[in-house]
Design a protein around this motif. Sequence first.
Motif, PDB file in Angstrom:
ATOM      1  N   LEU A 208     -17.059   1.220 -16.502  1.00  0.00           N
ATOM      2  CA  LEU A 208     -16.653  -0.030 -15.857  1.00  0.00           C
ATOM      3  C   LEU A 208     -15.319  -0.459 -16.458  1.00  0.00           C
ATOM      4  CD1 LEU A 208     -17.650  -2.333 -13.983  1.00  0.00           C
ATOM      5  CD2 LEU A 208     -18.631  -3.393 -15.983  1.00  0.00           C
ATOM      6  N   GLY A 209     -14.359  -0.696 -15.598  1.00  0.00           N
ATOM      7  CA  GLY A 209     -13.058  -1.156 -16.070  1.00  0.00           C
ATOM      8  C   GLY A 209     -12.333  -1.833 -14.942  1.00  0.00           C
ATOM      9  N   PRO A 210     -11.424  -2.747 -15.271  1.00  0.00           N
ATOM     10  CA  PRO A 210     -10.794  -3.535 -14.221  1.00  0.00           C
ATOM     11  C   PRO A 210      -9.867  -2.699 -13.347  1.00  0.00           C
ATOM     12  CG  PRO A 210      -9.807  -4.017 -16.363  1.00  0.00           C
ATOM     13  CD  PRO A 210     -10.953  -3.096 -16.609  1.00  0.00           C
TER      14      PRO A 210
ATOM     15  N   GLU B   6       0.821  -1.204   0.000  1.00  0.00           N
ATOM     16  CA  GLU B   6       0.000   0.000   0.000  1.00  0.00           C
ATOM     17  C   GLU B   6       0.863   1.266   0.000  1.00  0.00           C
ATOM     18  OE1 GLU B   6      -2.423   0.529   3.455  1.00  0.00           O
ATOM     19  OE2 GLU B   6      -3.934   1.668   2.361  1.00  0.00           O
TER      20      GLU B   6
ATOM     21  N   ALA C 257      -8.722   1.322  -1.954  1.00  0.00           N
ATOM     22  CA  ALA C 257      -8.955   0.940  -0.566  1.00  0.00           C
ATOM     23  C   ALA C 257      -9.856   1.938   0.145  1.00  0.00           C
ATOM     24  CB  ALA C 257      -7.625   0.840   0.153  1.00  0.00           C
TER      25      ALA C 257
ATOM     26  N   PRO D 287      -4.819  -4.232   1.566  1.00  0.00           N
ATOM     27  CA  PRO D 287      -4.629  -3.497   0.310  1.00  0.00           C
ATOM     28  C   PRO D 287      -3.323  -3.865  -0.375  1.00  0.00           C
ATOM     29  CG  PRO D 287      -4.501  -2.018   2.220  1.00  0.00           C
ATOM     30  CD  PRO D 287      -4.773  -3.383   2.754  1.00  0.00           C
TER      31      PRO D 287
ATOM     32  N   ARG E 153       2.367   1.909  -3.351  1.00  0.00           N
ATOM     33  CA  ARG E 153       1.311   2.310  -4.255  1.00  0.00           C
ATOM     34  C   ARG E 153       0.941   3.781  -4.059  1.00  0.00           C
ATOM     35  NH1 ARG E 153      -3.171   0.121  -6.689  1.00  0.00           N
ATOM     36  NH2 ARG E 153      -4.335   1.846  -7.512  1.00  0.00           N
ATOM     37  N   GLU E 154       0.847   4.184  -2.792  1.00  0.00           N
ATOM     38  CA  GLU E 154       0.490   5.578  -2.532  1.00  0.00           C
ATOM     39  C   GLU E 154       1.606   6.519  -2.958  1.00  0.00           C
ATOM     40  OE1 GLU E 154      -1.105   6.200   1.360  1.00  0.00           O
ATOM     41  OE2 GLU E 154      -2.983   5.252   0.768  1.00  0.00           O
TER      42      GLU E 154
ATOM     43  N   LEU F  31       5.259   0.643 -14.664  1.00  0.00           N
ATOM     44  CA  LEU F  31       3.867   0.524 -15.115  1.00  0.00           C
ATOM     45  C   LEU F  31       3.786   0.010 -16.555  1.00  0.00           C
ATOM     46  CD1 LEU F  31       2.379   3.795 -13.576  1.00  0.00           C
ATOM     47  CD2 LEU F  31       1.893   1.454 -12.875  1.00  0.00           C
ATOM     48  N   GLU F  32       4.832   0.271 -17.347  1.00  0.00           N
ATOM     49  CA  GLU F  32       4.824  -0.186 -18.742  1.00  0.00           C
ATOM     50  C   GLU F  32       5.328  -1.621 -18.887  1.00  0.00           C
ATOM     51  OE1 GLU F  32       3.678   1.447 -21.397  1.00  0.00           O
ATOM     52  OE2 GLU F  32       3.088   3.144 -20.149  1.00  0.00           O
TER      53      GLU F  32
ATOM     54  N   ARG G 255      -3.872   9.643 -14.543  1.00  0.00           N
ATOM     55  CA  ARG G 255      -3.550   8.947 -15.786  1.00  0.00           C
ATOM     56  C   ARG G 255      -4.547   7.827 -16.068  1.00  0.00           C
ATOM     57  NH1 ARG G 255       2.153   6.123 -17.450  1.00  0.00           N
ATOM     58  NH2 ARG G 255       1.231   4.070 -17.416  1.00  0.00           N
ATOM     59  N   ARG G 256      -4.873   7.082 -15.012  1.00  0.00           N
ATOM     60  CA  ARG G 256      -5.825   5.989 -15.206  1.00  0.00           C
ATOM     61  C   ARG G 256      -7.217   6.515 -15.528  1.00  0.00           C
ATOM     62  NH1 ARG G 256      -3.999   0.421 -12.557  1.00  0.00           N
ATOM     63  NH2 ARG G 256      -1.802   0.762 -12.895  1.00  0.00           N
TER      64      ARG G 256
ATOM     65  N   ASP H 260       6.585   5.094 -14.349  1.00  0.00           N
ATOM     66  CA  ASP H 260       6.141   4.670 -15.675  1.00  0.00           C
ATOM     67  C   ASP H 260       6.949   3.486 -16.187  1.00  0.00           C
ATOM     68  OD1 ASP H 260       4.111   6.397 -15.838  1.00  0.00           O
ATOM     69  OD2 ASP H 260       5.139   7.892 -17.076  1.00  0.00           O
TER      70      ASP H 260
ATOM     71  N   ALA I 277      -9.625  -6.340 -19.609  1.00  0.00           N
ATOM     72  CA  ALA I 277     -11.010  -5.881 -19.454  1.00  0.00           C
ATOM     73  C   ALA I 277     -12.007  -7.032 -19.570  1.00  0.00           C
ATOM     74  CB  ALA I 277     -11.315  -4.810 -20.498  1.00  0.00           C
TER      75      ALA I 277
ATOM     76  N   ASP J  97       1.287  -4.691 -10.581  1.00  0.00           N
ATOM     77  CA  ASP J  97       2.370  -4.202 -11.443  1.00  0.00           C
ATOM     78  C   ASP J  97       3.690  -4.878 -11.093  1.00  0.00           C
ATOM     79  OD1 ASP J  97       0.687  -2.187 -12.695  1.00  0.00           O
ATOM     80  OD2 ASP J  97       0.776  -1.145 -10.785  1.00  0.00           O
TER      81      ASP J  97
ATOM     82  N   GLY K 154       2.178   4.969  -7.242  1.00  0.00           N
ATOM     83  CA  GLY K 154       1.132   4.499  -8.152  1.00  0.00           C
ATOM     84  C   GLY K 154       1.369   3.082  -8.626  1.00  0.00           C
TER      85      GLY K 154
ATOM     86  N   SER L  63      -5.863   7.125 -10.364  1.00  0.00           N
ATOM     87  CA  SER L  63      -4.888   8.198 -10.581  1.00  0.00           C
ATOM     88  C   SER L  63      -5.376   9.002 -11.782  1.00  0.00           C
ATOM     89  CB  SER L  63      -3.513   7.597 -10.878  1.00  0.00           C
ATOM     90  OG  SER L  63      -3.549   6.922 -12.115  1.00  0.00           O
TER      91      SER L  63
END
Lengths: 515, 361
Positions: free
Chosen positions: B191-193, A404, B199, A439, A407-408, A477-478, B145-146, A474, A491, A416, A411, B143
């Motif tokens: 709606l998206g994953p 957590e 939290a 979390p 992440r905070e 994240l990529e 970006r998301r 990033d 999705a 990830d 991100g 976020s």
Amino acid sequence: MSPQFQQARWSEPLLSELGTPGERGYVPTAPEAEIAAHAPDPLAAIPPAFRRSTPPRLPQVAQPQLLRHFYRLSQETLGNDVAVDFGLGTCTMKYSPKVNEHLVRMPEVQDLHPAQHEDTVQGILEVLWRLEQMLCAISGLDRFTLQPPSGSAAVYTNASIVRAYHASRGEGEQRDEIISSVFSHPCDQSGPWSAGFKVVELYPGPNGYPELDALKAALSNRTAGIVITNPEDTGIYNPHIAEFTRLVHEAGGLCVYDQANANGILGIARAREAGFDLCHFNMHKTFSSPHNGMGPAMGASGVKEELARFLPAPVVEKRGDRFELDWNRPESIGKIRSFVGNAQIAVRSYAWILALGPDGIREVAETAVLNANYLATRLREVPGMSQPFPTSNTPIEQFRWSLEALREETGVGSADISRNLADYGFQPVFGSHHPFIVPEPLTPEASESFSKEDIDAWADAMIDIAKRAQADADDVLEGPYRNACRRIDAAALDDPERWVPTSRVERAKGAVTGD
Amino acid sequence: MIGLVVNPVAGLGGAVGLKGTDGMVDEALARGAVPRAGERAVLAVRALPPEVPLATAGGAMGADAVRAAGREPALVVDGGDGATTADDTRRAVAALAEAGCELILFAGGDGTARDVCAAIGDRVPALGVPAGVKIQSAAFAESPRRAGELAGAWLTGRRRERAAEVVDLDEDAVPAGRVGPRLYGTLRVPLGPGLVASAKSPSNDEDPAAVNGIAARMAERIGDGTAILGPGTTVAAVGREMGLDTTLVGVDLVRGGALVLRDAAERDLLEALDGDGATTVVTPIGGQGFVLGRGNQQISPAVLRAAGIGRLTVVATPAKLAVLGARPLIVDTGDEATDAELRGWHRLVTGYDEETIYRVE
């Protein structure tokens, strides 16, 4: 440290897109005239209405191309034999000795058919019977069935036995509640639910396991029993478990121990001494049989003597020097699955236990606990990672962590990090079972099979990814960058309209029109 | 076309130790706060597909951010005089919806979400770019970006949405010193994953099976009896299951399978209750676990006693409980004796055949 791993990435078409019409891997010669004259027409047995008018569109590929195809695909996976996989916690990934694969490929095992007469399968029946004796010794319970094909099926079996027990005492209608904890495996709630029970769940208290007072609030004359995992999914062991089972018994319920993963207590603590009446083991976890990509598997369900009459039929009995299948079980809950259990898994597990012996079995647990705790000392170095429950309460052999804070800060979350592990040649790390109370969860489980070097390399990769996330979110994240496949659009996984679990659903959605 | 609205003063309070920015802009600026909502909106716009036309409000309410992201707005609606009151947000959002925007992106916090909700309700889909001090509503992406990615995926994809609870501080309770959340309505969000849930923003709407199970179980339990139904999407589903037009944010009373009181005040409830009492159904609102005393003050200690204090039934989806991270549920009715009686272990209804033993403090 930077990622050193580079996976193959092939642009491999589907098998059906390979080859040319008429291409063959093997062309069998036509039978000689004399044989042809005497052999019956194989199609004659098939009623005309069921015969195809046109041949199926099977792939037409020569052997070298076919071999290349499957080798390429295998290079695009991260299997147990090429990549450290203990990140996949709660699954108890461990090395399955190759010698056991030779055993199950012996014709004596491979060519068995479950419908064979028992006179002709005395050997495998003896293996099943002996494996049962071993599981009785390991659990302290009296009888086992090897029939359930999964851990969840074993939980369902045990819940059905609890139902049959109360019905036999005239309390079947009244006792309709099974208690479980939210950090037990999810099948501990869904299994009893499928068996017709209402489920009452306990949440963890401040120490990370359910409080005795919560259990007391759940108990009543409607309590049929408790189905619980210990250590729980968090890896935390409930030290009051004997008190739990005593209170459930006082309320008239039975106690069911989910030992799907018994790696933390194997040879050290037994279900019987903790007060349990039933338990189950996943032979494909603790007892080293491979997971086989969601099956075939074996969930061995065990019971105390007074519940043995409810076990599914048949059970293997030893009568004199002979092993027999006993089908005459009027109080049985019925069949959970056909036949007596997956023979190849029984052989692997039997060989594994036999090779280790009682001391070796205990050493498995001791080494697994040591490995997991060593991993924990290394993972405390990961920036932004924390233990969500009191550190004084040391988990046993799998640990639930929380990212957590990372992440905070950046991100970058647990999913990830998990993806990026592939860049280092490691399999993904498991997050959490439902529900996600912790979390950004991560649950690795370094079982006894892994060396200090494996554990250090894995921990170094985790630390490296977290530091990269802090430097450039990033970048993480990529990722991953060096794998057969980078990121997929997930999705569809959250969209029931796009799921096609069966051909019937597919047809209902109109995706297929006959053929 | 996507509409973008920025609440330029959102988030100002947080950096300087205020609990929010609503009505505190001058104070926050005086304390040295620097506006950041515009920057957050830029990040979201950069993640949008470049070919999608953007409509926005003028200046700091959107156009500045769109241009800072290297885009030119296709349309700029009147965004007020830049004083950026709640009214400005509402007006701009309404104008963007009127102009035909298919999705409204808004940069702000819970207060901004509430204004968007007031302007368009669930008529036009909307999605929050997190930029505020308080983010408890489930209408925000994880976020900026998301938010952009999710908006783009929704626009070019199958356009599925879900209802997201808009939760903000209960202003009526603030003078009494009882700061807590209140449900103000729902927005339709893409709606998206994993994009919207976090939290801190409970999103039981993602768990329709659990909501339906709870609703069916409670409808059976209430049957022809009397029940007080509190605010929240889970409790609203109970009313729907009973075929009644109950409220989402108010308190209703049902009896004999009929809706007797809609959006009732405490006094109405007390008048309507008789010697038979009632089942009182409540659910935690927001991420802090309040089940009584925040956003449902109509269900007062007197109402609870008239209904029968032992007949309080807390319903919650597992997803909502998970948000609490094993912290207890909270009652704060303003009457210590009532709270004391309610504290302890409760049997929550968490599914059709599922209950949870949970501590209330």
